[in-house]
Design a protein around this motif. Structure first.
Motif, PDB file in Angstrom:
ATOM      1  N   THR A  77       0.831  -1.204   0.000  1.00 24.69           N
ATOM      2  CA  THR A  77       0.000   0.000   0.000  1.00 24.69           C
ATOM      3  C   THR A  77       0.869   1.259   0.000  1.00 24.69           C
ATOM      4  N   HIS A  78       0.241   2.353  -0.422  1.00 29.06           N
ATOM      5  CA  HIS A  78       0.943   3.637  -0.429  1.00 29.06           C
ATOM      6  C   HIS A  78       1.520   3.946   0.947  1.00 29.06           C
ATOM      7  N   ASP A  79       0.718   3.759   1.977  1.00 30.05           N
ATOM      8  CA  ASP A  79       1.157   4.127   3.319  1.00 30.05           C
ATOM      9  C   ASP A  79       2.283   3.233   3.813  1.00 30.05           C
ATOM     10  N   ARG A  82       5.408   4.282   1.987  1.00 29.83           N
ATOM     11  CA  ARG A  82       5.823   5.621   2.437  1.00 29.83           C
ATOM     12  C   ARG A  82       6.600   5.560   3.743  1.00 29.83           C
ATOM     13  N   SER A  95       8.890   8.420  -0.935  1.00 32.54           N
ATOM     14  CA  SER A  95       8.199   8.602   0.338  1.00 32.54           C
ATOM     15  C   SER A  95       7.448   9.925   0.368  1.00 32.54           C
ATOM     16  N   LEU A  98       4.310   9.707  -1.991  1.00 28.49           N
ATOM     17  CA  LEU A  98       3.223   8.894  -1.469  1.00 28.49           C
ATOM     18  C   LEU A  98       2.475   9.599  -0.342  1.00 28.49           C
ATOM     19  N   VAL A 101      -0.534  11.480  -1.849  1.00 26.42           N
ATOM     20  CA  VAL A 101      -1.585  10.781  -2.588  1.00 26.42           C
ATOM     21  C   VAL A 101      -2.916  10.876  -1.836  1.00 26.42           C
ATOM     22  N   ARG A 107      -4.651   6.035   0.974  1.00 25.64           N
ATOM     23  CA  ARG A 107      -3.255   5.600   1.131  1.00 25.64           C
ATOM     24  C   ARG A 107      -3.149   4.275   1.878  1.00 25.64           C
ATOM     25  N   THR A 111      -2.792   0.634  -3.720  1.00 25.76           N
ATOM     26  CA  THR A 111      -1.490  -0.003  -3.864  1.00 25.76           C
ATOM     27  C   THR A 111      -0.631   0.733  -4.886  1.00 25.76           C
ATOM     28  N   VAL A 112       0.681   0.661  -4.681  1.00 24.35           N
ATOM     29  CA  VAL A 112       1.618   1.311  -5.593  1.00 24.35           C
ATOM     30  C   VAL A 112       1.512   0.698  -6.990  1.00 24.35           C
ATOM     31  N   ALA A 115      -1.775   1.666  -8.858  1.00 22.56           N
ATOM     32  CA  ALA A 115      -1.749   3.034  -9.368  1.00 22.56           C
ATOM     33  C   ALA A 115      -0.882   3.136 -10.620  1.00 22.56           C
ATOM     34  N   ILE A 125       2.158   8.934  -8.569  1.00 25.30           N
ATOM     35  CA  ILE A 125       3.287   8.017  -8.393  1.00 25.30           C
ATOM     36  C   ILE A 125       4.113   7.854  -9.657  1.00 25.30           C
TER      37      ILE A 125
END
Length: 284
Positions: A77-79, A82, A95, A98, A101, A107, A111-112, A115, A125
């Motif tokens: 996940t983004h978080d 990050r 970092s 993210l 976002v 976040r 998911t990275v 995206a 991203i």
């Protein structure tokens, strides 16, 4: 609106996911974090017969040290990415990007990899991946292949991932000691970027030794601002030097015109945001 009926499949390995995707053919759709797909399903803009959920494939959520690079599972996940110590140490730009976002809820779910494959030119991203010279590891029925970020984004909502393939990993070369910053402009909180700038640079002996700058929503794909990069190298990270370099940020771009701003407005923003992003990345 309620989505059209579909069969739900939750494979536990990449191999099982690829097999399910092959069996579904044109009627299958891959679910990652769902932040882009679920609204489309609710509006019935897409009505797949089978939904293949990658959420139970544990190794796609891992972030690991891969020698001279960081390997990020596509379902991380983004978080999580990050906050990961490998990312904060070796890819400060990612970092920082993210953190910008959408909102905390997105976040923690988005998911990275999802995206990146969605390939929205207004997504944040892609510019960071481009500036960091990321490599995308793609798995398919014929094995695994690696695609550079510069070749990954093909057009509006179009990536190099084929219909029978999955993005499984993102490799980010380590940029240890590089500063990084993402500057975006929006009219309302959590809005898609009207324009965004991802900047990362290495300062050595009081001057910029290396610089990477990429733009969000200035064309159908993320774009490198190579004229800015070339103008920055060898310069002290002063306000005047950065302003002169940033003035060329919009060269060669083709931004959209819409309700959020005309193309020439976005080109103006690109210069302003590039100046801010580079100065912040340099710690000035």
């Amino acid at each position: 609106m309620i989505p059209a009926p579909f069969d739900y499949i939750a494979p536990q390995t990449v191999e099982e996911a690829l097999a399910a995707l092959a069996e579904a053919g044109d009627e299958g759709k891959v679910l990652a974090g769902g932040q882009s797909l679920l609204p489309i399903l609710r509006l019935r803009m897409n009505t797949p017969e089978k939904l293949i959920d990658l959420g139970r494939i544990a190794d796609l959520r891992e972030v690991t040290d891969d020698g001279d690079a960081i390997a990020i599972g596509s379902m991380a996940t983004h978080d999580a990415v990050r906050r990961h110590p490998l990312v904060t140490e070796h890819a400060q730009l990612l970092s920082a990007t993210l953190a910008e976002v959408a909102d905390p809820q997105v976040r923690h779910r988005g998911t990275v990899g999802g995206a990146l494959v969605h390939a929205d030119p207004a997504g944040d991203i892609g510019a960071a991946a481009l500036a960091l010279d990321a490599e995308m590891v793609i798995a398919g029925p014929r094995g695994t292949r690696t695609v550079a970020a510069g070749d990954f984004f093909l057009g509006l909502f179009e990536s190099a991932v084929g219909e029978d393939e999955l993005l499984v990993r993102i490799r980010i070369p380590k940029h240890t000691g590089w500063g990084g910053h993402y500057e975006k402009f929006v009219r309302t909180a959590q809005q898609w970027s009207i324009v965004g700038v991802a900047a990362t640079l290495r300062v050595d002996g009081g001057s910029i030794a290396e610089a990477r700058v990429a733009l969000t929503n200035m064309g159908a794909t993320p774009l490198r601002a190579r004229s800015v990069e070339e103008a920055l190298v060898g310069q002290a990270p002063s306000a005047d030097a950065v302003r002169r370099a940033a003035a060329t940020a919009a060269e060669g771009t083709d931004p959209p015109s819409d309700l959020n701003g005309a193309a020439d407005y976005r080109q103006h923003l690109a210069g302003v945001l590039t100046r801010r992003a580079v100065l912040a990345a340099a710690g000035v």
